[in-house]
Design an enzyme around this catalytic site. Structure first.
Site, PDB file in Angstrom:
ATOM      1  NE  ARG A   1      -3.537   2.132   2.987  1.00 49.19           N
ATOM      2  CZ  ARG A   1      -4.706   2.653   2.565  1.00 49.19           C
ATOM      3  NH1 ARG A   1      -5.358   2.109   1.581  1.00 49.19           N
ATOM      4  NH2 ARG A   1      -5.211   3.714   3.163  1.00 49.19           N
TER       5      ARG A   1
ATOM      6  CB  ALA B   1      -5.461   5.594  -0.353  1.00 50.39           C
ATOM      7  CB  SER B   2     -11.017   3.662   0.252  1.00 52.10           C
ATOM      8  OG  SER B   2     -11.411   4.271  -0.947  1.00 52.10           O
ATOM      9  CD  GLN B   3     -11.901   3.081   7.820  1.00 49.96           C
ATOM     10  OE1 GLN B   3     -12.986   3.456   7.428  1.00 49.96           O
ATOM     11  NE2 GLN B   3     -11.631   2.838   9.079  1.00 49.96           N
TER      12      GLN B   3
END
Ligand SMILES: C[S@@+](CC[C@H](N)C(=O)[O-])C[C@H]1O[C@@H](n2cnc3c(N)ncnc32)[C@H](O)[C@@H]1O
Length: 431
Positions: free
Chosen positions: A35, A66-68
């Site tokens: 990530r 960037a989503s959770q």
């Protein structure tokens, strides 16, 4: 400094513990895709925290992130990707989710990911290269139109909130394919997994709560909330119910009696539980939202704390009759962050119609409790695209969008305490 590998395995362990990740394939994808390489310049700890990381702003508001990770895990589980699947993602952002999906569909599958911002697509391409990910085609364009050149898709996923279900997405799904999207339903945003049936309808397979940045471009929906006062009080309404703003303002200026509701609620219930159930059950429901901590004398001071802000659900009176609101409140007022996970609530009347509305709200609360407090995950949604006829049966509620109708039901809850219907005496629609 913590190593990326260590931070990543800590994140995967947390996602497994929280049951966000359920299947070995999804766990393996999170454990493998780095990530931090999709968030260049972000410290390792922040890149692997279970939080969204904003990457682009406009006017002080995040328009890409960037989503959770836990939300991504929930949605990847909902999506049910298998090796060989052809996937379209709308909302490429950093390219991280596309990389996870490429891992899940393997070399025999294909991932196409669209973003409306060409600069984000360029950066996502660099990120994918840095992470050594193959099998993702990035496209700059408005995802409202899907991406016909690579259709049909076994899966179409939006990682950005949508107000409607576009005909392009339905048309580009393979028979039996699944569309997963954060969809606006009566003031809540829900991640709805929808399977395309042979009848041309989309039937929900799973529903979860979520909170995504909203689509820009041709499919940008109406504003979710409307300002009520200059000091940050806003109202959020069911899409097809026009609102008498002046009536709500006048009612709030005339607070009346409160009665104990006899139930405990947390802020999550306002969106996921009671709030959603009420909004589906009665179209006179609205949500009040206030930013920042409560101020003495302000009409919204008894709203329930939601993180740093506050909010509640209320029933509003119809147009033409006496104005009023019946609202869920806390007493005494609490400041943001003080609210226990579940606290006792009261029902407060505002304006001349307030007492009748709090009575109706109390009756609805009784029904919600009798049905064991249904939540979003029990909601069933059928999407009827315009031009398609629905099957037999009467849903608990129908939401009219521009391109489709949503038929909403709570089948499991109905079995526990009677099928939801409009509560209390009939009321005229709001303007
Ligand atoms: C929450 S971010 C997506 C996160 C991304 N999936 C990731 O893994 O980093 C939402 C994205 O949707 C994009 N977006 C907004 N409207 C869009 C549209 N109409 N078509 C395609 N992308 C859109 C935004 O630019 C933003 O990058």
């Amino acid at each position: 400094m913590v190593s990326p590998e260590h931070a990543r395995s800590r994140l995967v362990a947390a996602l497994r513990r929280g049951v966000r990740v359920r299947t070995p394939a999804v766990a393996e994808a999170f454990a493998t895709v780095p990530r931090h390489l999709f968030l260049p310049g972000t410290p390792i700890e922040a890149a692997y925290a279970d939080e969204a990381v904003a990457i682009k702003y406009a006017g002080g508001v995040a328009i890409s992130s960037a989503s959770q990770p836990s939300m991504m895990a929930i949605m990847l589980e909902q999506l049910g990707l298998r090796p060989g699947h052809r996937v379209l993602e709308i909302g490429a952002g950093t390219g991280y989710n596309a990389a996870l999906m490429a891992r899940l569909v393997g070399p025999s599958g294909a991932v196409t990911s669209v973003d409306i911002d060409p600069d984000l697509v360029v950066q996502a391409e660099q990120n994918l290269r840095a992470a050594g990910v193959d099998g993702v085609e990035l496209v700059a364009g408005d995802g409202a139109l899907g991406h016909p050149p690579r259709a049909p898709y076994d899966r179409i996923v939006l990682t950005v909130g949508s107000w409607d279900v576009r005909p392009e997405w339905v048309a580009q799904l393979a028979p039996g394919g699944r569309l997963l999207l954060p969809l606006a339903i009566r003031g809540s945003q829900l991640s709805v997994g929808l399977d395309l049936g042979p009848d041309g309808l989309l039937h929900s397979d799973s529903v979860r709560s979520c909170a995504f940045i909203r689509l820009r471009g041709v499919a940008a929906g109406p504003d979710a909330s409307v300002a009520l006062t200059d000091d940050g009080l806003a109202v959020q309404v069911a899409e097809e119910a026009p609102l008498d703003l002046a009536g709500v303002r006048a009612a709030l200026a005339a607070p009346g009696p409160m009665l104990p509701a006899g139930v405990k609620l947390g802020s999550a219930d306002l969106w996921d539980g009671l709030g959603l159930w009420l909004a589906v059950t009665d179209s006179a429901v609205l949500r009040l939202l206030a930013t920042g901590p409560a101020v003495e004398g302000e009409p919204g001071r008894r709203l329930l704390p939601i993180g740093p802000d506050r909010g509640t659900v209320a029933l509003a009176a119809g147009v033409g009759g006496p104005r009023g609101l019946g609202a869920v409140v806390v007493d005494p007022p609490v400041t943001a962050g003080e609210q226990p996970a579940q606290g006792a609530i009261w029902l407060q009347a505002f304006g001349p119609a307030g007492p009748e509305l709090t009575g109706r709200l109390a009756a609805l609360l009784d029904r919600w409790t009798a049905q064991d407090r249904p939540t979003a995950s029990e909601l069933r949604v059928v999407v009827v695209p315009n031009g398609t006829s629905a099957g037999a049966g009467t849903p608990a509620a129908t939401v009219i969008k521009q391109h489709c109708r949503l038929l909403l039901d709570w089948p499991a809850a109905a079995g526990r305490g009677g099928r939801p219907h409009h509560g209390g005496p009939p009321h005229p629609p709001r303007r």
